[in-house]
Design an enzyme around this catalytic site. Structure first.
Site, PDB file in Angstrom:
ATOM      1  N   CYS A  89       5.394   4.520  20.761  1.00  0.00           N
ATOM      2  CA  CYS A  89       6.363   4.742  21.913  1.00  0.00           C
ATOM      3  C   CYS A  89       7.611   5.413  21.128  1.00  0.00           C
ATOM      4  O   CYS A  89       8.251   4.417  20.350  1.00  0.00           O
ATOM      5  CB  CYS A  89       6.972   3.213  22.603  1.00  0.00           C
ATOM      6  SG  CYS A  89       7.924   3.730  23.803  1.00  0.00           S
ATOM      7  N   GLY A 139       0.833  -1.092  -0.023  1.00  0.00           N
ATOM      8  CA  GLY A 139       0.041  -0.049  -0.038  1.00  0.00           C
ATOM      9  C   GLY A 139       0.776   1.179  -0.077  1.00  0.00           C
ATOM     10  O   GLY A 139       0.586   2.253  -0.611  1.00  0.00           O
ATOM     11  N   GLN A 193      -7.701   0.216   4.039  1.00  0.00           N
ATOM     12  CA  GLN A 193      -8.497  -0.499   5.232  1.00  0.00           C
ATOM     13  C   GLN A 193      -9.907  -0.632   4.334  1.00  0.00           C
ATOM     14  O   GLN A 193     -10.704  -1.099   5.160  1.00  0.00           O
ATOM     15  CB  GLN A 193      -8.229   0.603   6.165  1.00  0.00           C
ATOM     16  CG  GLN A 193      -7.212   0.504   6.982  1.00  0.00           C
ATOM     17  CD  GLN A 193      -6.812  -0.707   7.638  1.00  0.00           C
ATOM     18  OE1 GLN A 193      -7.755  -1.510   7.674  1.00  0.00           O
ATOM     19  NE2 GLN A 193      -5.426  -0.741   7.990  1.00  0.00           N
TER      20      GLN A 193
HETATM   21  N1  PLP Z   1      -2.622   3.204   4.415  1.00  0.00           N
HETATM   22  C1  PLP Z   1      -3.331   2.706   5.543  1.00  0.00           C
HETATM   23  C2  PLP Z   1      -4.747   3.357   5.844  1.00  0.00           C
HETATM   24  C3  PLP Z   1      -3.119   1.512   6.264  1.00  0.00           C
HETATM   25  O1  PLP Z   1      -3.875   1.130   7.282  1.00  0.00           O
HETATM   26  C4  PLP Z   1      -1.520   0.984   5.971  1.00  0.00           C
HETATM   27  C5  PLP Z   1      -1.346  -0.129   6.676  1.00  0.00           C
HETATM   28  O2  PLP Z   1      -1.468  -0.318   7.894  1.00  0.00           O
HETATM   29  C6  PLP Z   1      -0.857   1.466   4.732  1.00  0.00           C
HETATM   30  C7  PLP Z   1      -1.467   2.676   4.155  1.00  0.00           C
HETATM   31  C8  PLP Z   1       0.376   0.839   4.363  1.00  0.00           C
HETATM   32  O3  PLP Z   1       0.294  -0.412   3.763  1.00  0.00           O
HETATM   33  P1  PLP Z   1       1.421  -1.464   3.546  1.00  0.00           P
HETATM   34  O4  PLP Z   1       1.612  -1.895   4.745  1.00  0.00           O
HETATM   35  O5  PLP Z   1       0.885  -2.509   2.453  1.00  0.00           O
HETATM   36  O6  PLP Z   1       2.585  -0.588   3.053  1.00  0.00           O
END
Ligand code: PLP
Length: 387
Positions: free
Chosen positions: A326, A72, A180
């Protein structure tokens, strides 16, 4: 791990057995390079095309609008940097105060290092996007507006179609981080004003290491990775074939089961929420309950530390997460809850439970059995006030 109650599905999900089965042949016997001229590689390329078609079906898109990526984060960076590269005269980016760091950190970096004007639109106390602020922010210098479809911490869903239409009115491109949302809400990009959409395999029961970017046909595009002709010259690098096949299979499963699974998952989430609020005084749900992902709840337990709750839950084999991070020895409350104006003592004690289809009523029973006692014990030793 046996006996784990896994309620951290917004962090990552288990690979579905059907997905694992679909990808295994491409780790074993069918290991050809899809770019090879021989039949052995060519067959693999056919399978990638099928995966692309499956993902396109899930999104209401055309297969040519799908670019496979590694995650992502890569999809987010590709979209935003492409928009800026193809609209070089526009030096303004609009985003929100509650984006995932994959978008937020990139936009701030571009602001700090390249002098781009950056507007981060706020949210109200329920985590809803301030649409008046958004409307005022997008202007004729805006290259791209990037607004997440659903928030990873609270699950609150944003009106991205409305945001996209406003961006389009100003000649700006619109990107949504739907990492998400995909797999949890229906998505149909066929008649949408959204130009770019990012998603990630490991949030929808495919493995880690694969994502995708939707790029609307006709949108000018500038690749992030150069050096190969893969993905129609839009993303260089030999394809992670087993992962791409897996994402295609995961997309098929979502399309077949979304409604049924959402109902089941929301029922578990709602029971957990109800019971915890009834059993724990000074507990409160963060975020707009009416416009939320069906699998997510974010609950503040006032006057205690989220990290301490998590550690004690972990001793019972329960996996959840907190909005706190943290950093350098100090506990910083989540930027999302801070943007919502959640008071300090509540933001610190916030816990996110995020469900998947693999959760059961027994998982909910276990948390209800264990958590109220943990909250009571921690309050007895809390320095924050109320016992
Ligand atoms: N965007 C959102 C809203 C996410 O929740 C996440 C991961 O938690 C990401 C982007 C990043 O995705 P990736 O872990 O596939 O790089």
């Amino acid at each position: 791990m046996p006996n784990v109650v896994y309620l951290d599905n917004n962090a990552t999900t288990a690979v579905a057995p059907e997905v694992l089965e679909a990808m295994l042949p491409y780790l074993r016997e069918s290991y050809g390079n899809p770019s090879s001229i021989h039949t052995f590689g060519g067959l693999v390329m056919n399978r990638i095309s099928e995966a692309r078609e499956a993902l396109a079906r899930l999104l209401g898109a055309h297969p040519s609008e799908i670019i496979f990526t590694s995650c992502g984060t890569e999809s987010d960076s590709t979209a935003i940097l492409s928009a800026l590269a193809t609209l070089p005269d526009r030096r303004h980016v609009v985003t929100t105060r509650v984006e995932h760091p994959a978008v937020r950190t990139l936009c701030r970096h571009l602001h700090d290092t390249q002098g781009l004007r950056l507007t981060e639109v706020g949210v109200d106390h329920q985590g809803r996007l301030d649409m008046d602020q958004y409307r005022a922010a997008v202007d004729d210098e805006t290259a791209v507006a990037s607004v997440m479809w659903a928030n990873n911490e609270t699950g609150v869903i944003f009106p991205v179609e409305e945001c996209a239409a406003i961006a389009r009115d100003h000649g700006a491109l619109f990107h949504t981080d739907a990492v998400q949302a995909v797999g949890k809400v229906p998505i149909n990009l066929a008649n949408s004003a959204i130009d770019f959409l990012s998603l990630s395999g490991h949030k929808l029961h495919a493995p880690k290491g694969v994502g995708a970017l939707f790029v609307r046909r006709g949108t000018r595009f500038s690749p992030f990775l150069l050096g190969g002709h893969q993905e129609s010259n839009r993303r260089a690098g030999t394809e992670a074939v087993p992962n791409l096949v897996a994402l295609g299979r995961a997309a098929d499963l979502v399309l077949a089961n979304l409604d049924k699974e959402n109902t089941a998952v929301a029922a578990l989430r709602d029971r957990l929420e109800r019971e915890l609020l009834a059993r724990c005084p000074d507990a409160k749900v963060n975020g707009d309950s009416a416009h939320r992902l069906p699998n997510t709840t974010n609950i503040s337990f006032e006057f205690i530390e989220g990290e301490a709750i998590l550690l004690l839950l972990d001793q019972h084999g329960i996996c959840a997460s907190s909005g706190s991070a943290c950093t350098t020895g100090s506990l910083e409350p989540s930027h999302v809850l801070r943007a919502m104006g959640v008071p300090f003592t509540a933001a610190h004690g916030s816990i996110r439970f995020s469900f998947s289809i693999y959760n059961t009523a027994a998982d909910v029973d276990k948390v209800i059995e264990v958590l109220p006692g943990i909250v009571r014990r921690l309050r007895e030793i809390s320095p924050f006030g109320r016992k």
